[in-house]
Design an enzyme around this catalytic site. Structure first.
Site, PDB file in Angstrom:
ATOM      1  N   HIS A   1       0.815  -1.218   0.000  1.00 49.08           N
ATOM      2  CA  HIS A   1       0.000   0.000   0.000  1.00 49.08           C
ATOM      3  C   HIS A   1       0.845   1.263   0.000  1.00 49.08           C
ATOM      4  O   HIS A   1       0.512   2.249  -0.645  1.00 49.08           O
ATOM      5  CB  HIS A   1      -0.894   0.062   1.243  1.00 49.08           C
ATOM      6  CG  HIS A   1      -2.243  -0.563   1.039  1.00 49.08           C
ATOM      7  ND1 HIS A   1      -3.135  -0.096   0.125  1.00 49.08           N
ATOM      8  CD2 HIS A   1      -2.850  -1.606   1.647  1.00 49.08           C
ATOM      9  CE1 HIS A   1      -4.245  -0.829   0.163  1.00 49.08           C
ATOM     10  NE2 HIS A   1      -4.094  -1.754   1.082  1.00 49.08           N
TER      11      HIS A   1
ATOM     12  N   GLU B   1      -4.828  -1.877  12.929  1.00 49.23           N
ATOM     13  CA  GLU B   1      -5.973  -1.688  12.032  1.00 49.23           C
ATOM     14  C   GLU B   1      -6.560  -3.052  11.645  1.00 49.23           C
ATOM     15  O   GLU B   1      -7.747  -3.295  11.761  1.00 49.23           O
ATOM     16  CB  GLU B   1      -5.487  -0.935  10.784  1.00 49.23           C
ATOM     17  CG  GLU B   1      -6.588  -0.615   9.798  1.00 49.23           C
ATOM     18  CD  GLU B   1      -6.026  -0.037   8.505  1.00 49.23           C
ATOM     19  OE1 GLU B   1      -4.809  -0.173   8.244  1.00 49.23           O
ATOM     20  OE2 GLU B   1      -6.826   0.533   7.729  1.00 49.23           O
ATOM     21  N   HIS B   2      -5.681  -3.943  11.141  1.00 53.10           N
ATOM     22  CA  HIS B   2      -6.109  -5.307  10.787  1.00 53.10           C
ATOM     23  C   HIS B   2      -5.341  -6.300  11.634  1.00 53.10           C
ATOM     24  O   HIS B   2      -4.120  -6.205  11.751  1.00 53.10           O
ATOM     25  CB  HIS B   2      -5.779  -5.622   9.323  1.00 53.10           C
ATOM     26  CG  HIS B   2      -6.308  -4.630   8.341  1.00 53.10           C
ATOM     27  ND1 HIS B   2      -5.513  -3.650   7.773  1.00 53.10           N
ATOM     28  CD2 HIS B   2      -7.543  -4.476   7.805  1.00 53.10           C
ATOM     29  CE1 HIS B   2      -6.245  -2.924   6.938  1.00 53.10           C
ATOM     30  NE2 HIS B   2      -7.473  -3.399   6.932  1.00 53.10           N
TER      31      HIS B   2
ATOM     32  N   ASP C   1     -11.079  -6.267   2.588  1.00 52.22           N
ATOM     33  CA  ASP C   1     -10.899  -5.036   1.812  1.00 52.22           C
ATOM     34  C   ASP C   1     -11.958  -4.888   0.735  1.00 52.22           C
ATOM     35  O   ASP C   1     -12.372  -3.778   0.413  1.00 52.22           O
ATOM     36  CB  ASP C   1      -9.534  -5.042   1.102  1.00 52.22           C
ATOM     37  CG  ASP C   1      -8.406  -4.615   2.009  1.00 52.22           C
ATOM     38  OD1 ASP C   1      -8.693  -4.099   3.105  1.00 52.22           O
ATOM     39  OD2 ASP C   1      -7.235  -4.815   1.631  1.00 52.22           O
TER      40      ASP C   1
ATOM     41  N   HIS D   1     -31.882  29.592  36.257  1.00 49.56           N
ATOM     42  CA  HIS D   1     -32.339  28.226  35.976  1.00 49.56           C
ATOM     43  C   HIS D   1     -33.439  27.832  36.964  1.00 49.56           C
ATOM     44  O   HIS D   1     -34.464  27.272  36.582  1.00 49.56           O
ATOM     45  CB  HIS D   1     -31.179  27.229  36.097  1.00 49.56           C
ATOM     46  CG  HIS D   1     -30.259  27.205  34.919  1.00 49.56           C
ATOM     47  ND1 HIS D   1     -29.527  28.286  34.513  1.00 49.56           N
ATOM     48  CD2 HIS D   1     -29.947  26.199  34.039  1.00 49.56           C
ATOM     49  CE1 HIS D   1     -28.805  27.961  33.456  1.00 49.56           C
ATOM     50  NE2 HIS D   1     -29.036  26.705  33.144  1.00 49.56           N
TER      51      HIS D   1
END
Lengths: 427, 427
Positions: free
Chosen positions: A254, A319-320, A353, A412
C-alpha cells in the site's frame, strides 16, 4: 525481514503525519481561494494539479452510463456482489430510537435521524479505488442520507476512472464531481456555484486532503484522519509461511509507511516467513513500495508464550489483525483492541478489503483503542427529547430548583419555578 | 430585547472561539512541561493558576466521605435521584453486537466493547458543577468503562467543592485528582507519576482546556468542543410570556456569549416576552452576564407563518429547542436539527440540565446538523470480525483477486490466491 524476541518494551505506536508548516499554509490558501472564487478556483486548481482543462465539474449520467457499458461484465458483477455484501453487513447497524414513558405522564426519548448530506472524497490518478466508493457511500445510503456527493480528481484528459464511474453507477450516485485535493474538501465544506455544501465529509486522501479535512472540521463533520495501513498477524505452526508472507505483503504494497508485523511463538515459522517475504517480494509490481515498508516498518516478533502474544496484539491495537492459529476463534475473544479481526486461514485480509461486507475504513495508529470502522453510525445523529407533564413538573420542580441553586444558577431555578407564578395551566 | 421580522436572511450560525495564537502557544508549552516534568509541573501550575499549595494530587476517599457527611441531606437525595434518572435514560443506549452467518460457513460480525479508560474534566473555581460530573461519568459507567478518572482544579485552599466531591461519592469514583486547565488535559493524555493516561477525555472547560483537548486529539480521543450555550424557543399565544422570558434568561445567565432566541408568529407575545425579559433581568444575581448575552446574542423573530418558524429552527439547529405551542408534539416531529427538544409548557430547559435523565452535553454552533449529545456510544468502540470458511474462500477467491487487480494491488490478489498454492487444508 527482521526477527526479534518479543519483550515488554514492544512499542510500535505510530505517529500520524502532521504535514509541514508549508503544506498547511498551502492548504489554507487553497481553502480561502475556493471560498472566495468558487468554481473558478476549482477549474484553476484542476489545471494546475491535475493538468486537466475541464469544461464542466459535474459528471453527466451519460458518462457514467457509457463507462458501465464498456466495463468488463465480470468485474461489474464482482463489484455488484461486493456492494450487496457490504450493504447487507451494514444493515446490521441500523439504529432505532427509544422512548421511556413514566407513570407521571412524562417521557424522555432519543430520536435517530440521518444527516442530510454527505460528501465522499475518492482519490484519483494512478490509484483509483472503486472499493473506496462502495465503503464510504453504502453506510451513508443505509443510514438514509438524502444527498450523497462524490468528488474525485480527474486525469489529464478530464476523466474519472471507469472503476469509480462504475461504482457510482452501481450505487446510483447522482452527484459526482471532477475535483480533488484540498480544493475539493473546501468545495464540499463551503460550497461553490456547482457544488452545494454538505454536512459531513468522509474518505481517504493524501496529506493535502487530510490537512484540509482537519481545517474544515467543526464547520462540517469529518470522519477519522486515517494513517498508513497496518496489519498484525498472530500465527502458530499450523499456519503456512507462504500465506502469512503473502498477507504481510498485501499491506506492505500500500505505502512505504505501511506496517506489517508477525507475532508468533514459533522461531521456525518466523524464519520461514522471513524467507518467504524476501522471495515473494521479488516479482511484485509494487516491489519498491512493499520492500521499503517491510524494511522500515515490518517486524517479526517471537514471543515466549501465548499470553505475551495477546498482550502485544492489544498493545499494537492494529488496524487489521489476522489470527492463523489452531485456536483462532478462542484467541479472537481475548483481543480487546483491533480495527478488524480476521479469523482463520481462509480469512486473508483482502477478503475484508473488497468483499466480505465489513468496512475497510478502519482506525490506524493504535486508535482502535477508542475508534471504530466507518459505519452507519457515522451518518446519523441523535436528538434527545424531553416531555414533562404538569404532574412531573409539580413533583420535581423543587428538586430541580435546588440543584440549580447549588450551582449558583438562579435563573435556571426561576425558570422551573415560573410555572407556579400564576394560576391556570396548559397541557 | 430586539424584535425582528423573520426573513429568509436569518443567519445566526455562530463561530466557535478559536483562541489567540498566544493562548495556543501557552497551551503547547504547558503540555510539553507536563510531558517532561510530570507531577512536578502539575504542582507548579496549581500554585501559579489555582494559588494552591498542594501536598497531594489525588483526592482521598476520606475527603470524599467527609464531604458527603457534611452535605445537605436533601441535596444529596436530589443529586442521587438525578443520577438514577440519568442512568436509566442512558441504559437505553446500550449497544449489542451482531453476527451474520452465511450458508457457506463464513460469518461477519460486529463486537461492541467499552473503551478501557476515560478521563473527565470538571471545571472548578466559582462555577463548580456537580451535574457535569453526573452527565459525563454516567454514560461511561453504563458503557462499562473500566477506569474512570475525574480531574478538577482546586480552590486556593487546595480543596474541591463539596458538590463535586459528593457527585463523585454518589457515583463511586475512585480516581479524582486536583488539577485543572491545560495541564490536567496533558496529564490525562500522556500520564504523570500520579495519573495514568486515559483513552478518551470528555468534559467542558475554558478556552485553555478546549485548546488543550484539540492539541491532544488523535493521541487520545476527545468529545466535542462545546461552544457557548444556546436556546431557541418556539411559542404561540398559548404560552405565558413570563415563562418564555424566564427560560430565555436561564440560558443567558450562563455566559455573555450564550444565545437566547424566541421564534413566534405572535407579535403580541413577542412584545410581552421582551418586556418580561427586561423586568426579570433586574433582580438576577448574574444580571450582568445575562444582560450582555441578551443584548449581543438574544433576538425575537416574528414569523409570517408556521412553516417559516420550523424552517428557522432547523436552520439554527440549536443546542436546546423548547416548543411551547398548542401543537407542540406535532411540531417536534418536524424538527430535523436540534441537540435536544423540550416539548410543552412544563418542559423548561433546566429540567433537562439537571433531572429528566437526558444528557446536558449537547452540540452547539449548529453542529446538531451532524452531532449528538454525549452518550454511551461515545464510550464504546466496535471491532469488525471476518471469518471465511474454506468453501467461502473457494467460491469467492477469484472475484476478490479480480477486484484487487482492478485497483492495481497485485499483492492483495496473490494473498487471497496463496491459499491455493499448495495441497492440503486447515480449517
Amino acid at each position: 525481514m527482521n526477527i526479534q524476541r518479543l519483550t515488554d518494551e514492544l512499542s510500535i505506536r505510530r505517529q500520524l503525519a502532521d504535514g509541514t508548516e508549508q503544506q498547511l499554509q498551502a492548504v489554507k490558501e487553497i481553502i480561502q481561494a475556493v471560498r472566495t472564487e468558487g468554481d473558478a478556483a476549482l477549474y484553476r486548481f484542476s489545471k494546475k494539479w491535475d493538468k486537466a482543462e475541464l469544461t464542466a465539474l459535474k459528471v453527466t449520467q451519460e458518462e457514467i452510463q457509457q463507462a458501465a457499458e464498456r466495463f468488463d461484465p465480470q468485474l461489474l458483477a464482482d463489484l455488484t456482489e461486493a456492494a450487496d455484501n457490504i450493504r447487507s453487513y451494514h444493515e446490521g447497524q441500523q439504529q432505532q430510537g427509544y422512548r421511556q414513558d413514566r407513570a407521571d405522564g412524562s417521557y424522555v426519548a432519543q430520536r435517530v435521524t440521518a444527516i442530510e448530506s454527505a460528501g465522499l472524497y475518492v482519490p484519483g490518478g494512478t490509484a483509483a479505488y472503486p472499493s473506496s466508493v462502495l465503503m464510504n457511500v453504502i453506510p451513508a445510503q443505509v443510514a438514509g442520507v438524502g444527498r450523497i456527493v462524490v468528488v474525485s480528481p480527474p486525469d489529464s484528459e478530464g476523466n474519472l476512472s471507469d472503476g469509480v464511474l462504475v461504482a457510482a453507477h452501481i450505487l446510483g450516485i447522482e452527484e459526482l464531481y471532477k475535483t480533488g485535493g484540498a480544493q475539493a474538501i473546501a468545495a464540499l465544506a463551503y460550497g461553490t456555484e456547482s457544488i452545494q455544501p454538505v454536512d459531513k465529509i468522509t474518505g481517504p486522501g493524501n496529506i493535502f486532503v487530510a490537512l484540509a479535512k482537519r481545517e474544515v472540521n467543526g464547520d462540517v463533520a469529518i470522519d477519522m484522519i486515517a494513517g498508513p495501513s497496518e496489519i498484525a498477524i498472530i500465527a502458530d505452526d499450523s499456519a503456512y509461511a507462504d500465506e502469512v508472507a503473502a498477507d504481510l505483503l498485501s499491506q506492505a504494497e500500500h505505502d512505504p509507511l505501511a506496517s506489517a508485523v508477525l507475532l508468533t511463538e514459533s522461531r521456525e515459522l518466523a524464519e520461514q516467513v522471513a524467507a518467504q517475504v524476501e522471495s515473494q517480494l521479488k516479482n511484485l509490481p509494487r516491489e519498491a513500495i512493499a520492500a521499503a515498508s517491510i524494511r522500515d516498518h515490518g517486524a517479526i516478533y517471537v514471543a515466549n508464550n501465548r499470553t505475551d502474544l495477546i498482550k502485544a496484539a492489544n498493545q499494537l491495537a492494529p488496524e487489521h489483525l489476522e489470527i492463523m492459529t489452531e485456536d483462532a476463534e478462542a484467541m479472537a475473544q481475548e483481543i480487546d483492541h483491533a480495527g478488524a479481526i480476521f479469523i482463520g486461514r481462509y480469512s486473508s485480509e483482502p477478503v475484508g478489503d473488497y468483499f466480505a461486507g465489513t468496512n475497510h475504513v478502519l482506525p490506524t495508529n493504535s486508535t482502535a483503542r477508542f475508534s471504530s470502522a466507518l459505519s452507519v453510525y457515522d451518518f446519523v445523529k441523535r436528538t434527545s427529547i424531553v416531555h414533562y407533564s404538569e404532574q412531573a413538573w409539580r413533583e420535581n420542580q423543587e428538586k430541580i430548583a435546588r440543584l440549580a441553586r447549588l450551582e449558583g444558577l438562579e435563573a435556571h431555578a426561576r425558570a422551573v419555578e415560573s410555572r407556579a407564578w400564576k394560576k391556570g395551566s396548559q397541557s
